[in-house]
Design an enzyme around this catalytic site. Structure first.
Site, PDB file in Angstrom:
ATOM      1  N   ASP A 114      33.106  24.197 -24.145  1.00  0.00           N
ATOM      2  CA  ASP A 114      33.772  24.242 -25.445  1.00  0.00           C
ATOM      3  C   ASP A 114      33.748  25.650 -26.030  1.00  0.00           C
ATOM      4  OD1 ASP A 114      35.129  23.209 -27.630  1.00  0.00           O
ATOM      5  OD2 ASP A 114      33.724  21.561 -27.949  1.00  0.00           O
ATOM      6  N   ASP A 143      41.566  17.553 -30.290  1.00  0.00           N
ATOM      7  CA  ASP A 143      40.545  16.712 -30.927  1.00  0.00           C
ATOM      8  C   ASP A 143      41.176  15.492 -31.586  1.00  0.00           C
ATOM      9  OD1 ASP A 143      38.325  18.150 -30.200  1.00  0.00           O
ATOM     10  OD2 ASP A 143      38.163  19.264 -32.077  1.00  0.00           O
TER      11      ASP A 143
END
Length: 714
Positions: free
Chosen positions: A472, A534
Site C-alpha cells: 500500500d 477503496d
C-alpha cells in the site's frame, strides 16, 4: 518487421504500419501510423513555407509539419518533445538526423524502470540518433515493434556530448503528430473512491490539454493512459490511438491542436517541477510509452493492449496463474482485532471455500490506529502472541494460504523509525512537513532508505509462510525538496520492487495506493493485480471497472465483495450483485463473514464455486464492453475465451423503472455458426442469435439488480 527504404523507415506489426522519413535537410518527419501499408519509398517533404510562419535559411518551416521528436523555438513554436537549457542560458534546439541501428529479436530494457519484454514473441527495435551540434545534445529515439501485436514501444535517451553542463527541463517519451481530422480525447479522471472515470471530449482547434498528475504517483485524479479517437469511433468501430505510460510517478499526456487543425500528442514524465542535470558524457533515459492502434474501436484497442500487458509486461509467475480467492480482514475489524478474531474469520471463510486469508493493517509496532507505528515492521505480540509465523501456521492448518499487508514507503512521526532517523522522511529545510493520514513519506531517493525497506520487508517475508503481499501507499507526495525529485523517488520505488519481487518470486504481490491511486503499467510490471479502488460498492464499481478495463486487463482489477451498508458510501446492494460485479476482476471478500447468516454463507459458497469456474476465463479471455453505465441505465460486459468456447455475460440494471421494458442486449465476439448452451438452464442458443438478436435479461425488481449468464459452446 522493420524496413529501411532509402530515407524511409517502415515498422510493421500484425496489422499496423508506422512510417517516418528523413527529409533532404535532416529533419525526421512522421508520415503514417495506422492500418498496415505495403512498403515503398514514402519519403516526401512537407516542410514547405506557410504564411506568417518562421522559416530557416533553406526557406523551410516545421510549423505545419508532422515530426517525430520536435524541438521548440526555431521554426516550430508548438509544444516541444523536449527542452534543454544550453550553457548560455537559452533553450533553443534543433535536432538533425545522424544515424540509425536496427536490432533483431530485441527490446531495450529501460535503465532503472520496468518495460515490456519479448518473452516468446518476435520483435525488432529501431534506434534513430538525432543531434544538435550547437547545443551538444544527442537524442536516441527507440521504436520497438512486435510481429504479433499492434503496438509501438517508444522511449528516448538524451546524451550530453558537449564539454559543458546541460539542463533538461522536459523530456517526453513519445511524440505523435496526427494530420488534421475530427478527433476526440478520451481520458480517465476522478479522485479517491471514484478512480478512472471515463471522460470524452472533442479536440478543438487551438486546444492545449495537459492530462497530468503532480501528486507523487500516477494518481487517483488522472491516469497515465489516454486515447485519441475519431469522433465517430465507438466500442466496435473507428480508428483509435492509445498511449499508455509504463511509469508510476508524475506524468503528462499533452494534446495540442494547432492553428491548422493538426494534433500533437506527447506522453512522458510531467515537466512540471522536473529538472535533470547532465554533466559531460552523461545520459537521461525516459520511461517506455506503449502506443497502440486499432481500426476496431475502443474495444479492439483495449483487447490488444490487454493481451500485451498480460503476456509481455508482468514478470510475476502469477501473471499466468489463477489467483486464490481471498478474504481480507480490514473492513471486518479495522485495527480492532486479536488472534482469536482472525482465526474465527479464517475458519468461517474456509467453510465457504475461500483459499487465502489476508491480514491487513495493524499487526506491527504500536499500530492500534493510524497515528503510530508505520515504519516499525516488527510484530505486535500484544495482538498476536503467536507472532506472524505462528499465526501463519495456524491459518495454514485451517487450510488457507496466508497473506500480509505492508505500507513500507511510509512512516509515522510516532514511530521508532522516525525517532531514530527523522532525516529519512521527505522534507524541505526550515519548513514543517505536511501530514496526510498522519504519516510522512520516506525518502526513496536515498539508497540507505531503500536498503532499510528491502531488509525490513524481506526479514518479515522470510520469517513465515507468507504467500501474498498487499503493498500500500496511502498519501500524496508533498514537500518535494527540489525539481526532479519525484523521478528519483520513482526510481527508488522500482529499485525496491526489483529487489523484493525478485527475491520472493513465489509470493503473489498486489498493488494498492489508497485504493486505485497507483493503478498503472509500472506497478503492473511487478504485481499482476492492483486494488482498483477503496470504493467497493458494487454500483460504484460498475463505472470504475468498466472504464479501468479500457486500459488494463481484467486480470489486474482486484474486486471484492464487501459488507452493506457499504463503508464508503452507505449504499445497500444485494449479495448477488456484489459478487456478480466482482467476477469481472480478481475475486475476493472483505467483510466479517462470522456475522453472516447460514443462508448468506450458503450463497457465498455458491459464489466461490462460480468464481473457481470462471477465473481462468476472466484471466485469459477477450473482454467486451456492451452497455455503458456512463451513457445508459445499464452496465453490460462479456468475457469470451480465445477459442470462443466459453462465455460469461453480465448485465446490471442500475435503477428500477416502472412501466418499462428492458432492452435486448446483443453479445459480441462469438462464433456465429456455433451453438451455445446456458450452463444453468440448459437452454441452447445460436451464436448468431446471441449476437444479432440478443438476450433480454431478467432482472429482479429493485435498484441495482444484476443478471449473469454462463455459456459453453456445444
Amino acid at each position: 518487421m522493420i524496413i529501411k527504404n532509402n530515407n524511409t523507415f517502415h515498422l510493421q506489426g500484425r496489422n499496423i504500419s508506422y512510417i517516418m522519413a528523413v527529409d533532404s535537410f535532416g529533419n525526421l518527419i512522421h508520415i503514417h501510423y495506422g492500418r498496415k501499408l505495403h512498403d515503398k519509398d514514402y519519403d516526401k517533404t512537407n516542410t514547405k513555407y506557410v504564411n506568417w510562419a518562421a522559416y530557416d535559411e533553406n526557406n523551410i518551416t516545421l510549423e505545419n509539419t508532422q515530426q517525430e521528436y520536435p524541438s521548440y523555438g526555431h521554426t516550430d513554436l508548438r509544444n516541444p518533445a523536449y527542452t534543454v537549457k544550453n550553457v548560455d542560458g537559452n533553450s533553443i534546439s534543433q535536432l538533425k538526423y545522424k544515424d540509425y541501428t536496427i536490432k533483431e529479436n530485441y527490446i531495450p530494457e529501460i535503465e532503472g524502470m520496468p518495460s515490456l519484454f519479448i518473452e516468446n514473441k518476435s520483435a525488432q527495435t529501431l534506434e534513430i540518433t538525432l543531434e544538435d551540434k550547437i547545443s551538444g545534445v544527442e537524442v536516441v529515439l527507440s521504436y520497438s515493434v512486435f510481429d504479433d501485436y499492434d503496438v509501438i514501444l517508444r522511449n528516448t535517451r538524451i546524451h550530453n556530448i558537449s564539454d559543458s553542463t546541460i539542463e533538461i527541463d522536459s523530456a517526453y517519451s513519445a511524440n505523435l503528430d496526427i494530420a488534421k481530422g475530427n478527433y476526440d480525447l478520451i481520458y480517465f479522471s476522478g479522485g479517491w473512491g471514484r478512480e478512472r472515470e471515463f471522460c470524452r471530449s472533442e479536440i478543438q482547434q487551438g486546444a492545449k490539454i495537459d492530462i497530468s498528475n503532480a501528486r507523487g504517483g500516477s494518481g487517483h485524479t488522472l491516469n497515465p493512459f489516454i486515447m485519441v479517437s475519431e469522433h465517430n469511433a465507438d466500442e466496435d468501430k473507428g480508428n483509435v490511438y492509445g498511449f499508455s505510460l509504463i511509469y508510476s510517478g508524475n506524468h503528462s499526456s499533452m494534446i495540442e491542436c494547432d492553428q491548422y487543425g493538426n494534433i500533437r500528442v506527447q506522453q512522458g514524465i510531467n515537466p512540471f517541477m522536473f529538472k535533470w542535470t547532465l554533466e559531460k558524457g552523461e545520459s537521461f533515459v525516459t520511461p517506455q510509452c506503449v502506443m497502440c492502434y486499432s481500426e476496431n474501436g475502443i474495444g479492439g484497442l483495449s483487447r490488444e493492449l490487454n493481451d500485451v500487458y498480460r503476456t509481455n509486461l508482468c514478470r510475476s509467475k502469477w501473471a499466468d496463474k489463477d489467483r486464490p480467492i481471498l478474504i481480507n480482514n480490514w473492513e471486518a475489524t479495522y485495527f480492532d482485532f486479536d488472534e482469536d478474531k482472525l482465526l474465527s474469520i479464517a475458519k468461517r471463510a474456509k467453510e465457504a471455500g475461500v483459499e487465502l486469508f489476508v491480514l491487513d493493517d495493524g499487526w506491527f509496532g504500536t499500530r492500534n490506529d493510524d497515528f503510530s507505528g508505520l515504519g516499525d515492521w516488527t510484530v505486535n505480540y500484544d495482538k498476536l502472541p503467536s507472532g506472524i509465523d505462528g499465526l501463519a501456521k495456524k491459518i495454514n492448518d485451517i487450510g488457507l494460504k496466508f497473506g500480509l499487508w505492508f505500507e513500507p514507503e511510509m512512516v509515522n512521526p510516532d514511530s521508532d523509525l522516525y525517532r531514530a532517523h527523522p532525516d529519512w522522511a521527505i522534507s524541505v529545510p526550515n519548513r514543517i512537513s505536511s501530514l496526510s493520514r498522519n504519516q510522512l513519506i520516506l525518502d526513496l531517493s536515498r539508497d540507505d532508505v531503500c536498503d532499510y525497506i528491502i531488509t525490513a520487508v524481506s526479514d518479515v517475508l522470510k520469517s513465515a509462510n507468507i504467500e501474498y503481499v498487499k503493498w500500500d501507499m496511502n498519501r500524496p507526495m508533498t514537500d518535494m525538496p527540489y525539481e526532479g525529485y519525484n523521478h528519483k523517488y520513482t526510481l527508488g520505488f522500482y529499485k525496491i520492487m526489483d529487489a523484493i519481487t525478485g527475491a520472493f518470486p513465489n509470493i503473489l504481490f498486489e498493488g494498492c495506493s489508497g485504493g486505485g491511486g497507483r493503478f498503472d503499467a509500472g506497478v503492473l510490471a511487478y504485481m499482476p493485480q492492483i486494488w482498483t479502488s477503496d470504493n467497493s460498492d458494487a454500483a460504484a464499481r460498475l463505472k470504475i471497472q468498466y472504464a479501468t478495463s479500457m486500459g488494463y486487463p481484467v486480470s489486474a482489477i482486484s474486486a471484492h465483495v464487501t459488507a452493506v451498508p457499504n463503508h464508503q458510501n452507505g449504499r445497500i446492494t444485494s449479495l448477488k450483485m456484489r459478487a456478480d460485479t466482482a467476477y469481472a476482476g480478481v475475486f475476493g471478500y472483505e467483510l466479517d463473514i462470522t456475522k453472516m447468516s447460514d443462508t448468506e454463507l450458503a450463497e457465498i459458497k455458491k459464489q466461490v464455486e462460480t468464481d473457481k469456474k470462471l477465473r481462468t476465463l476472466m484471466r485469459t479471455g477477450d473482454f467486451y464492453r456492451i452497455l455503458s453505465p456512463y451513457e445508459t441505465n445499464y452496465c453490460s460486459w462479456e468475457m469470451v475465451s480465445k477459442d470462443k468456447k466459453e462465455v460469461f455475460f453480465y448485465s446490471a440494471k442500475i435503477f428500477s423503472v416502472a412501466n418499462s421494458h428492458d432492452i435486448r442486449i446483443k453479445l459480441k465476439g462469438l462464433d456465429a455458426e456455433a451453438k451455445y448452451m446456458d450452463t444453468v438452464t440448459g437452454e441452447v442458443y445460436g451464436g448468431d442469435e446471441l449476437m444479432y438478436y440478443g438476450v433480454e435479461p431478467k432482472y429482479d425488481m429493485h435498484d441495482f439488480a444484476s443478471y449473469t449468464m454462463m455459456l459453453n459452446r456445444v
